[in-house]
Write a protein that holds these residues in place. Sequence first.
Motif, PDB file in Angstrom:
ATOM      1  N   LEU A  35       0.824  -1.208   0.000  1.00 38.95           N
ATOM      2  CA  LEU A  35       0.000   0.000   0.000  1.00 38.95           C
ATOM      3  C   LEU A  35       0.861   1.262   0.000  1.00 38.95           C
ATOM      4  O   LEU A  35       0.484   2.275  -0.587  1.00 38.95           O
ATOM      5  N   HIS A  36       2.012   1.194   0.649  1.00 36.10           N
ATOM      6  CA  HIS A  36       2.860   2.379   0.782  1.00 36.10           C
ATOM      7  C   HIS A  36       4.005   2.377  -0.217  1.00 36.10           C
ATOM      8  O   HIS A  36       5.036   2.998   0.016  1.00 36.10           O
ATOM      9  N   SER A  37       3.831   1.628  -1.329  1.00 38.55           N
ATOM     10  CA  SER A  37       4.940   1.514  -2.269  1.00 38.55           C
ATOM     11  C   SER A  37       4.985   2.663  -3.265  1.00 38.55           C
ATOM     12  O   SER A  37       6.011   2.887  -3.893  1.00 38.55           O
ATOM     13  N   GLY A  38       3.891   3.380  -3.407  1.00 39.64           N
ATOM     14  CA  GLY A  38       3.832   4.432  -4.418  1.00 39.64           C
ATOM     15  C   GLY A  38       4.952   5.440  -4.280  1.00 39.64           C
ATOM     16  O   GLY A  38       5.621   5.780  -5.256  1.00 39.64           O
ATOM     17  N   GLN A  39       5.183   5.843  -3.033  1.00 35.93           N
ATOM     18  CA  GLN A  39       6.197   6.868  -2.795  1.00 35.93           C
ATOM     19  C   GLN A  39       7.589   6.400  -3.231  1.00 35.93           C
ATOM     20  O   GLN A  39       8.355   7.169  -3.795  1.00 35.93           O
ATOM     21  N   SER A  40       7.891   5.105  -2.987  1.00 31.91           N
ATOM     22  CA  SER A  40       9.243   4.661  -3.330  1.00 31.91           C
ATOM     23  C   SER A  40       9.432   4.578  -4.833  1.00 31.91           C
ATOM     24  O   SER A  40      10.554   4.711  -5.309  1.00 31.91           O
ATOM     25  N   PHE A  41       8.326   4.389  -5.591  1.00 32.68           N
ATOM     26  CA  PHE A  41       8.511   4.388  -7.041  1.00 32.68           C
ATOM     27  C   PHE A  41       8.667   5.802  -7.580  1.00 32.68           C
ATOM     28  O   PHE A  41       9.322   6.009  -8.603  1.00 32.68           O
ATOM     29  N   ARG A  42       8.061   6.759  -6.882  1.00 31.05           N
ATOM     30  CA  ARG A  42       8.286   8.155  -7.299  1.00 31.05           C
ATOM     31  C   ARG A  42       9.712   8.588  -6.989  1.00 31.05           C
ATOM     32  O   ARG A  42      10.273   9.417  -7.672  1.00 31.05           O
ATOM     33  N   ARG A  43      10.290   8.015  -5.947  1.00 27.26           N
ATOM     34  CA  ARG A  43      11.691   8.353  -5.621  1.00 27.26           C
ATOM     35  C   ARG A  43      12.521   7.107  -5.869  1.00 27.26           C
ATOM     36  O   ARG A  43      12.935   6.415  -4.947  1.00 27.26           O
ATOM     37  N   PHE A  44      12.787   6.847  -7.163  1.00 30.05           N
ATOM     38  CA  PHE A  44      13.329   5.544  -7.529  1.00 30.05           C
ATOM     39  C   PHE A  44      14.756   5.337  -7.020  1.00 30.05           C
ATOM     40  O   PHE A  44      15.214   4.217  -6.869  1.00 30.05           O
TER      41      PHE A  44
END
Lengths: 264, 165, 276
Positions: A35-44
């Motif tokens: 659920l909280h993975s979105g942020q890490s893909f934005r900051r690859f």
Amino acid sequence: MMHSLLLSLRGIGAHVIDGVWRLGLAMRFFSMTLLHSGQSFRRFHLIIREIFSSGVLSLIIILVSGLFVGMVLGLQGYETLRTYGSEEALGILVALSLVRELGPVVAALLFASRAGSAITAEIGLMKATEQLAAMEMMAVDPIARVVAPRFWGAVISMPILAALFSAMGILGGYLVGVMLIGIDSGAFWSQMQAAVDFREDILNGVLKSFVFGIAVTVIALFEGYDAPPTAEGVSRATTRTVVTSSLAILGLDFILTAFMFRGV
Amino acid sequence: MQRATLDLWVGIFVVAGIAALLFLALKVGNMSGFDSATSYMVKAEFDNIGGLKPRAPIKSAGVVVGRVSNIGFDAKTYAATVSMKIDSRYRFPKDTGASIMTSGLLGEQYIALEAGGDSKMLAEGDTLKLTQSAVVLENLIGQFLAGKADGEAKSTGPAKAEKGI
Amino acid sequence: MPAVTYIPSPVSDNLIEIRDLSFAYRERPVLKDINLTARRGQVIAIMGISGGGKTTLLRLIGGALRPTTGVLKVDGVDMSRLDQDGLYRLRRRMGMLFQFGALFTDLSVFDNVAFPLREHTDLPEEMIRDLVLMKLNAVGLRGAHELMPAELSGGMARRVALARAIALEPSLILYDEPFAGLDPISLGVTGNLIRRLTDTLGVTSIVVTHDIQESLRMVDYVYFVSAGVIAAQGTPDQLRASVEPFVHQFVHGQEEGPVPFHYPAQPYADELELAA
């Protein structure tokens, strides 16, 4: 007598309940991570950093082990195949055992003891030294900032490591079979190519390593996150990561193999 | 460690992984690209398929031209229906025959295509008319033994008669 | 109960208001009937013996725990009614100094201080650099910005953590045992730093400690927490003059008093079987 029986029964029950409870916690933790993975893909770059520490740093052990496993397969396979007069089938034996089973499984076992234990120790120490609490006090969610990038970094690394392991193993088998023993190089490769199917064997192997990667990483992250915040707690959690994820790899391998190669 | 060094290492790592996968796909496995895009499907009915399995090769003149994709059973004719995917590079005449053969004495079974002389070519979904079932070893042995017994009866019969004279 | 989001209300003079707060961990009561206020610009000390519930009180103020009953308001916001987003928004205006600094071991001193800025602002890198160096200068460690946390002494690590805690210019700073394990010089430096930062930044500081001498030197008001209740409170001068046995024992560090040296046990002679 009756009493001690009752006690041991109660002990088993407590273990089972505890196990189910922890499994549930781990599943909730896993879904929180997704659920909280979105942020890490934005900051690859956060994920790249973790691919480095779990993938690139495991490279040496994976490549060397793969080479040796392939060489041993070459020697043992040759000894067995020679009794049936079919030494040329060595390529098939080496390639199929590696891409179907040994590549994904052994690479995942090595990954669990190299990268998995490192992840548990790192997260456990971050918890013991209050780094995770500090992050939370800074209004930064540790699951999104610390856990999710490690999850994706490791899950991306695992199939790459397994493919490298299989490729190195086949080269090892080639070295022993063709260079050392003197099997015909053409027969080695062509028999292998005739028997190994890209989709059935190679892609299924990649799929296996992907599943193993998820299992090992979730176990490693959860054990670290759940570890008692003491030196002893972290070291126990690290051991548990290696034991639990090894068992999970072998158990999942049986299930996956039963589904994938049943009809063939 | 510097961000740039990190990126470089991870880049090398990912490229090495892709190279390994390509090596496995091209050098180790047969990139059996019989997708629906590059292959066409034909069917054939056999009285007995013996030990034929899905993914068995389809050969013509010894060259692999396709693979068995599915094996079914027709409840009306009590025959086996075999679906075959054939590489679209290879076209065969309508009256091509299919027979189930065994590589070596006990090796795996495959379908051999014998091209006919028709000017029309096979298309997607066609059914092969001329088929020859698998040779089942037990039947073969049974025939052989029966033939032998017959032969013995023929050869010993006159001898007895001669003796009787 | 609807969750409310954080709306700052600068009208009130009290940054923290705690009324009749109780907290139980599972079934075990930890804090009972706590009343506490902290005005803007004050340094408040929460003191007491180890295990008396003072760290729990700090975690309640930080929102890591929720009170079982009672009201806890920070900057006019009722903490028990905040949702996750509201809590996080409020925490951006809080800084917390953990007992051993809790620096991120895989980041340099510079990146540690830059961490909250990078997470919560879109400032360009040059501006982050200037801000980080300013914060490090305030704690006297501008020259150490390239070091890793493992290369720092305990006192330096805590000062870096302090620089990190003030990076977002909070209005409330929480200190968990800032003096534990420091040598006398570092201890004095840290104490002065807390006072100076409070005065220059106009923040409110809550210090949980058991270092009585250092605290009485620099704080404005002291709460004594013992066995889950506020046992005594007052300004440093009032406490020094107090004749209440508990405060007297604590301030003068005596062995016997209301807080016994011995853990409860059966009579010594019985235990050693000397009676027979």
